[in-house]
Motif scaffolding. Structure first.
Motif, PDB file in Angstrom:
ATOM      1  N   ALA A  30       0.858  -1.085  -0.081  1.00 30.93           N
ATOM      2  CA  ALA A  30      -0.054  -0.196   0.090  1.00 30.93           C
ATOM      3  C   ALA A  30       0.909   1.218   0.107  1.00 30.93           C
ATOM      4  O   ALA A  30       1.576   1.482   1.270  1.00 30.93           O
ATOM      5  N   THR A  31       0.896   1.927  -0.989  1.00 27.11           N
ATOM      6  CA  THR A  31       1.577   3.137  -1.060  1.00 27.11           C
ATOM      7  C   THR A  31       1.008   4.483  -0.177  1.00 27.11           C
ATOM      8  O   THR A  31       1.612   5.268   0.196  1.00 27.11           O
ATOM      9  N   LEU A  74       6.393  -0.098   2.211  1.00 27.65           N
ATOM     10  CA  LEU A  74       5.016  -0.210   1.560  1.00 27.65           C
ATOM     11  C   LEU A  74       3.727  -1.005   2.252  1.00 27.65           C
ATOM     12  O   LEU A  74       2.758  -1.507   1.835  1.00 27.65           O
ATOM     13  N   SER A  99      -2.154  -0.956  -3.553  1.00 26.63           N
ATOM     14  CA  SER A  99      -1.907  -0.072  -4.597  1.00 26.63           C
ATOM     15  C   SER A  99      -2.117  -0.539  -5.858  1.00 26.63           C
ATOM     16  O   SER A  99      -2.033  -1.609  -6.394  1.00 26.63           O
TER      17      SER A  99
ATOM     18  N   ASN B  97      -5.610   6.060  -4.361  1.00 34.86           N
ATOM     19  CA  ASN B  97      -4.644   7.059  -3.527  1.00 34.86           C
ATOM     20  C   ASN B  97      -5.435   8.119  -2.624  1.00 34.86           C
ATOM     21  O   ASN B  97      -4.790   8.624  -1.636  1.00 34.86           O
TER      22      ASN B  97
END
Lengths: 117, 112
Positions: A30-31, A74, A99, B97
Motif C-alpha cells: 500500500a503506497t 509499502l 496499490s 490514493n
C-alpha cells in the motif's frame, strides 16, 4: 479479502507520554494508508493520509506536530501521538488500499483504543 | 463532500427487512459498504462500481444508481448478527490514493 493489522489493540498511558501505533498490510502493498479516529457513537473522522516515502497529508484541524505519521515501507505506517492528553483518548483505526487497486476497497485494521489518564 | 445516509437508526425484529440509503451531491465512481460492530473496526461488505451495478451476498445486497448518485443496501430476513452501524464510503473518481468519504452511519438494531 486483504488483511490489515494494528498494534497495539489497546493502550493506557499517562498524560504527557507518547504512544506509537503500528499499521501493517499483511498480504498486499500500500503506497497510501489512512488514519482515522472515532469517538463513541460517531462516524469515522479522517485524520491524515500516509504516503510511502513522503510526508503525510493532514486534514484540517489535525495537528501535525502532535500526530506524527511515518510511512516507512509499502507495508508499514506508524502514528505517534506525542504528549498525549486525556482528550486524545479515542479509537484510532488505520486503513489501507492495495496499490493500483482502483476497483478494490479500503481495508481497515482492527483499531487501537487509546486511553490517556 | 460527505454522503448522506438514511435512516440514521432503525430497529428491526428478526426476520424483517431493511433498506439503508446513501446519497451524494456529487457524481460517484464507486460506493463501498461496511458494517461496524460496537468496539470493532469496520468490516467491508461490498463495493459497487459505476455502471448500475447490483450485488448480493447471502441476504445482504446492494444497488448503485449512478444517475441518481445514490446507493441502497438491502438486508433481507434480518438476523441478530446484522446489528451494527452501517457506513457507506464514496469516491467520485477512480483512485487508489485518496480516502473514501464516509457517511455518518446508520445504526441498525435487530431484536429477537
Amino acid at each position: 479479502g486483504a488483511v490489515v493489522s494494528q498494534h497495539p489493540s489497546w493502550v493506557i498511558c499517562k498524560s504527557g507520554t507518547s504512544v506509537k501505533i503500528e499499521c501493517r498490510s499483511l498480504d498486499f502493498q500500500a503506497t497510501t494508508m489512512f488514519w482515522y479516529r472515532q469517538f463513541p457513537k460517531q462516524s469515522l473522522m479522517l485524520m491524515a493520509t500516509s504516503n510511502e516515502g513522503s510526508k503525510a497529508t493532514y486534514e484540517q484541524g489535525v495537528e501535525k506536530d502532535k500526530f506524527l505519521i511515518n510511512h516507512a515501507s509499502l507495508t508499514l505506517s506508524t502514528l505517534t501521538v506525542t504528549s498525549a492528553h486525556p482528550e486524545d483518548s479515542s479509537f484510532y483505526i488505520c486503513s489501507a488500499r492495495p496499490s493500483g487497486g482502483v476497483t478494490d476497497t479500503q481495508y481497515f485494521g482492527p483499531g487501537t483504543r487509546l486511553t490517556v489518564l | 463532500q460527505q454522503p448522506v445516509q438514511s435512516p440514521q437508526a432503525v430497529i428491526l425484529r428478526e426476520g424483517e427487512d431493511a433498506v439503508i440509503n446513501c446519497s451524494s451531491s456529487k457524481a460517484l465512481y464507486s460506493v463501498h459498504w461496511y458494517r461496524q460492530k460496537h468496539g470493532e473496526a469496520p468490516v467491508f461488505l461490498m463495493i459497487l462500481l459505476k455502471g448500475g451495478e447490483q450485488k448480493g451476498h447471502d441476504k445482504i445486497s446492494a444497488s448503485f444508481n449512478e444517475k441518481k448518485q445514490q446507493s441502497s443496501l438491502y438486508l433481507t430476513a434480518s438476523q441478530l448478527s446484522y446489528s451494527g452501524t452501517y457506513f457507506c464510503g464514496t469516491e467520485p473518481i477512480p483512485s487508489g490514493n485518496t480516502p473514501l468519504v464516509f457517511g455518518k452511519g446508520t445504526r441498525l438494531s435487530v431484536i429477537a
